[in-house]
Design a protein around this motif. Structure first.
Motif, mmCIF file in Angstrom:
data_model
loop_
_atom_site.group_PDB
_atom_site.id
_atom_site.type_symbol
_atom_site.label_atom_id
_atom_site.label_comp_id
_atom_site.label_asym_id
_atom_site.label_seq_id
_atom_site.Cartn_x
_atom_site.Cartn_y
_atom_site.Cartn_z
ATOM 1 N N PHE A 98 0.525 12.756 -9.080
ATOM 2 C CA PHE A 98 -0.766 12.867 -9.747
ATOM 3 C C PHE A 98 -1.806 13.598 -8.911
ATOM 4 C CE2 PHE A 98 1.382 9.092 -11.392
ATOM 5 C CZ PHE A 98 1.350 9.343 -12.759
ATOM 6 N N TRP A 99 -1.450 13.978 -7.685
ATOM 7 C CA TRP A 99 -2.402 14.687 -6.835
ATOM 8 C C TRP A 99 -2.822 16.018 -7.456
ATOM 9 C CZ3 TRP A 99 -0.167 14.080 -1.174
ATOM 10 C CH2 TRP A 99 -0.194 12.716 -0.825
ATOM 11 N N LEU A 100 -1.939 16.589 -8.280
ATOM 12 C CA LEU A 100 -2.253 17.877 -8.902
ATOM 13 C C LEU A 100 -3.447 17.778 -9.857
ATOM 14 C CD1 LEU A 100 1.373 19.126 -9.726
ATOM 15 C CD2 LEU A 100 -0.121 19.899 -7.869
ATOM 16 N N LEU A 101 -3.791 16.575 -10.262
ATOM 17 C CA LEU A 101 -4.885 16.383 -11.211
ATOM 18 C C LEU A 101 -6.253 16.297 -10.531
ATOM 19 C CD1 LEU A 101 -3.220 13.682 -13.507
ATOM 20 C CD2 LEU A 101 -3.240 16.176 -13.806
ATOM 21 N N PHE A 102 -6.265 16.270 -9.193
ATOM 22 C CA PHE A 102 -7.517 16.076 -8.463
ATOM 23 C C PHE A 102 -7.788 17.265 -7.552
ATOM 24 C CE2 PHE A 102 -5.899 11.906 -9.554
ATOM 25 C CZ PHE A 102 -7.034 11.240 -10.010
ATOM 26 N N PRO A 103 -9.052 17.473 -7.201
ATOM 27 C CA PRO A 103 -9.393 18.566 -6.278
ATOM 28 C C PRO A 103 -8.818 18.311 -4.894
ATOM 29 C CG PRO A 103 -11.313 17.200 -6.724
ATOM 30 C CD PRO A 103 -10.240 16.768 -7.693
ATOM 31 N N TYR A 112 -8.250 11.005 0.361
ATOM 32 C CA TYR A 112 -7.418 9.850 -0.005
ATOM 33 C C TYR A 112 -6.251 9.679 0.960
ATOM 34 C CZ TYR A 112 -3.740 7.386 -2.629
ATOM 35 O OH TYR A 112 -2.736 6.540 -3.016
ATOM 36 N N ALA A 113 -5.547 10.790 1.238
ATOM 37 C CA ALA A 113 -4.406 10.727 2.147
ATOM 38 C C ALA A 113 -4.844 10.369 3.561
ATOM 39 C CB ALA A 113 -3.652 12.050 2.139
ATOM 40 N N ILE A 127 0.823 -1.214 0.000
ATOM 41 C CA ILE A 127 0.000 0.000 0.000
ATOM 42 C C ILE A 127 0.855 1.262 0.000
ATOM 43 C CG2 ILE A 127 -1.885 -1.210 1.171
ATOM 44 C CD1 ILE A 127 -1.163 0.328 3.722
ATOM 45 N N GLN A 128 2.078 1.190 0.551
ATOM 46 C CA GLN A 128 2.895 2.397 0.653
ATOM 47 C C GLN A 128 3.565 2.756 -0.675
ATOM 48 O OE1 GLN A 128 5.608 1.848 3.939
ATOM 49 N NE2 GLN A 128 4.010 2.156 5.480
ATOM 50 N N ILE A 129 4.038 1.781 -1.428
ATOM 51 C CA ILE A 129 4.701 2.076 -2.700
ATOM 52 C C ILE A 129 3.721 2.728 -3.685
ATOM 53 C CG2 ILE A 129 5.783 1.064 -4.732
ATOM 54 C CD1 ILE A 129 7.255 -0.850 -2.924
ATOM 55 N N PRO A 130 2.487 2.183 -3.878
ATOM 56 C CA PRO A 130 1.527 2.888 -4.750
ATOM 57 C C PRO A 130 1.185 4.281 -4.235
ATOM 58 C CG PRO A 130 0.844 0.618 -4.430
ATOM 59 C CD PRO A 130 1.977 0.863 -3.477
ATOM 60 N N PHE A 131 1.094 4.438 -2.907
ATOM 61 C CA PHE A 131 0.782 5.758 -2.350
ATOM 62 C C PHE A 131 1.876 6.765 -2.708
ATOM 63 C CE2 PHE A 131 1.314 8.853 1.090
ATOM 64 C CZ PHE A 131 0.059 9.455 1.083
ATOM 65 N N LEU A 132 3.138 6.387 -2.541
ATOM 66 C CA LEU A 132 4.243 7.290 -2.861
ATOM 67 C C LEU A 132 4.294 7.596 -4.358
ATOM 68 C CD1 LEU A 132 7.034 5.768 -0.562
ATOM 69 C CD2 LEU A 132 5.795 7.914 -0.214
ATOM 70 N N LEU A 133 4.027 6.600 -5.190
ATOM 71 C CA LEU A 133 4.044 6.814 -6.639
ATOM 72 C C LEU A 133 2.885 7.686 -7.101
ATOM 73 C CD1 LEU A 133 5.020 3.225 -7.891
ATOM 74 C CD2 LEU A 133 6.484 5.248 -7.731
ATOM 75 N N SER A 134 1.817 7.743 -6.308
ATOM 76 C CA SER A 134 0.639 8.532 -6.702
ATOM 77 C C SER A 134 0.786 10.021 -6.406
ATOM 78 C CB SER A 134 -0.603 7.994 -5.977
ATOM 79 O OG SER A 134 -0.564 8.326 -4.585
ATOM 80 N N ILE A 135 1.767 10.400 -5.612
ATOM 81 C CA ILE A 135 1.886 11.799 -5.171
ATOM 82 C C ILE A 135 1.959 12.785 -6.343
ATOM 83 C CG2 ILE A 135 3.403 13.427 -3.963
ATOM 84 C CD1 ILE A 135 3.985 11.226 -1.933
#
Length: 513
Positions: free
Chosen positions: A90-95, A102-103, A80-88
């Motif tokens: 892309f946070w700019l694409l969401f409100p 999510y966080a 769960i932590q590796i996908p979370f770090l890789l998703s950071i």
């Protein structure tokens, strides 16, 4: 026979600056990442080899129920932590509200899993069945600082293993795991910007309390992996605040140390000047001693005993202690920004990073009992094995202070053998003076001031010091040195099975109290 490399301590002084203090965070992070990339082939040795598990259930990867449970939780955190770090990115694409939700959800799930791993306690004690308190050792306090990915079960196993080995109760200050990815980020930030966490602050508070406790004359601190980073930061704070005479209580022993500096200043400028004057270009101490060096036991460095134990094939040790003591393969070799990394180093030709499996089982193995339910506390073991391969290994001196002035070290930063400690505490049966042969010269070895007792100066000319131990006598007219085994040089070995270094016990030790 396999040989273990031995490195004498750095000296320090104005010509050597710690890049952890003087370098910018960006330069430090760049250096750490480049070093990690260069050492990438050693990465598997953090967990490999998987066998043997000589200490049974006390080994981290032994297939017991609790060990498998801990590994399972770590696997879930990894997933769960590796996908979370890789998703950071892309946070700019969401409100914002979606990112916060999510966080927040991730934080709650991650915290609950870590709670299952760590429990709620911040400190642990070894089980009394493995080592009960003894009156003759009540002046000692032993503390352990764990490394990365250690939950409550593995910490308890670590301190129980230490208790069986040294026959002393051990207190473990829990550096709680956040999951391997987050632990590694914490390691990087601790090395780069000295970030603090709860276990680091707890360690400082507890160690300071023990140092000020009048009934204690020894505080033994053992560290592994990330614990070495936290220990180096705690030591910085203690050196800044605690009186120097109280710090002489402290002894430090590390395994697979991940720190990028380890400070231990000289008590006096004169002592430092003598260290440079008799640096690694010469090995032997004349019978008359060193001219100008104080003989009242107050010379040398603040912490009298620091030893680092490492495996050659250990990614963490090569990224930490073995890199920063400045051997020839270091990126920092001969650089003016070489960090201070004090202490003697034993480098075994071994593999692995796990504390019990790869370090204690190799360097301080246990003696098996006749039955699995016998021995100390029904552990199946009878304490440290008096005969083991590591302690019988012949030592190769991995610094120019052993006579090799072209070994690639920045020789000006390494301590001469003659200015190292004299309190290892054991007779070597191979010494020529044991057979009545007296040399004109004898060396000195350990991380201590020279004359801890006046009598040692009167006996040093005959190859004997205050603890009854000489270093290197010359034989055959100076053409041959006596070989030494690890057991002859390791101070930590002197504590096995409830023993203590000779002439170094009791609350009056070094006039600390």
């Amino acid at each position: 026979m396999t040989r273990t490399k031995f490195y004498s301590s750095q000296i320090g002084g104005q010509a050597v600056s710690s890049h952890s203090y003087t370098g910018s965070p960006l330069s430090l992070i760049k250096h750490d990442l480049l070093t990690a990339v260069r050492l990438f082939p050693y990465l598997p040795y953090i967990v490999y080899p998987l066998k043997p598990c000589l200490s049974g259930p006390l080994c981290e990867l032994y297939p017991s129920v609790m060990n498998l449970w801990a590994m399972c939780l770590h696997l879930i955190l990894l997933c769960i932590q590796i996908p979370f770090l890789l998703s950071i990115p892309f946070w700019l694409l969401f409100p914002l509200w979606a990112v916060v939700m999510y966080a927040g959800m991730f934080g709650v799930v991650n915290h609950m899993i870590c709670l299952l791993l760590n429990g709620t306690k911040s400190s642990f004690e070894s089980q009394p069945k493995f080592a009960a308190k003894r009156k003759e050792l009540e002046h000692e306090q032993w503390v352990f600082m764990n490394g990365v990915a250690v939950g409550q079960h593995w910490l308890q196993s670590n301190i129980d293993r230490l208790a069986i080995t040294f026959s002393r109760p051990i207190i473990g200050i829990h550096n709680k795991t956040l999951g391997i990815p987050f632990d590694l980020l914490q390691v990087l930030f601790q090395r780069v910007i000295s970030i603090q966490n709860p276990s680091l602050r707890a360690n400082y508070t507890i160690l300071k309390h023990y140092l000020y406790k009048p009934s204690l004359s020894k505080v033994i601190l053992i560290m592994h992996s990330q614990g070495g980073i936290e220990g180096s930061l705690v030591l910085d704070w203690l050196l800044a605040e605690v009186p120097q005479d109280l710090l002489t209580k402290l002894e430090i022993y590390t395994f697979g140390n991940a720190a990028n500096h380890f400070n231990n200043p000289h008590l006096h400028m004169r002592s430092q000047e003598d260290a440079f004057r008799f640096r690694a270009s010469k090995t032997y101490l004349p019978r008359d001693g060193i001219p100008g060096v104080e003989r009242d036991g107050r010379v040398g460095k603040t912490i009298h005993h620091i030893e680092h134990y490492t495996n050659t094939c250990d990614f963490v040790a090569k990224w930490g202690v073995l890199h920063f003591i400045n051997p020839s393969n270091s990126l920092l070799n001969d650089s003016p920004d070489v960090p201070r990394f004090m202490g003697r180093v034993f480098e075994e030709e071994g593999r692995g990073h796990q504390f019990v499996m790869h370090y204690l089982d190799s360097m301080f193995p246990l003696k098996a009992a006749e039955a699995e339910d016998e021995g100390i506390g029904e552990s199946g073991f009878e304490g440290a094995n008096e005969e083991n391969d590591f302690m019988d290994e012949i030592v190769d001196f991995g610094s120019p202070s052993a006579g090799d002035e072209n070994s690639g070290f920045a020789g000006h930063i390494l301590e001469s053998m003659r200015l190292s400690a004299v309190m290892t505490g054991a007779r070597n049966p191979n010494l020529s003076w044991d057979r009545g042969e007296v040399s004109d010269e004898v060396g000195v070895l350990d991380e201590s001031p020279i004359a801890l007792v006046r009598e040692s100066w009167h006996r040093s000319g005959s190859g004997e010091f205050g603890n009854g131990f000489g270093f290197t006598c010359l034989k055959n007219g100076g053409s041959k040195k006596v070989e030494y085994r690890v057991r002859d040089l390791s101070r930590l070995w002197r504590y096995r099975n409830g023993r203590s270094p000779e002439n170094d016990s009791g609350p009056e030790r070094r006039g600390t109290i």
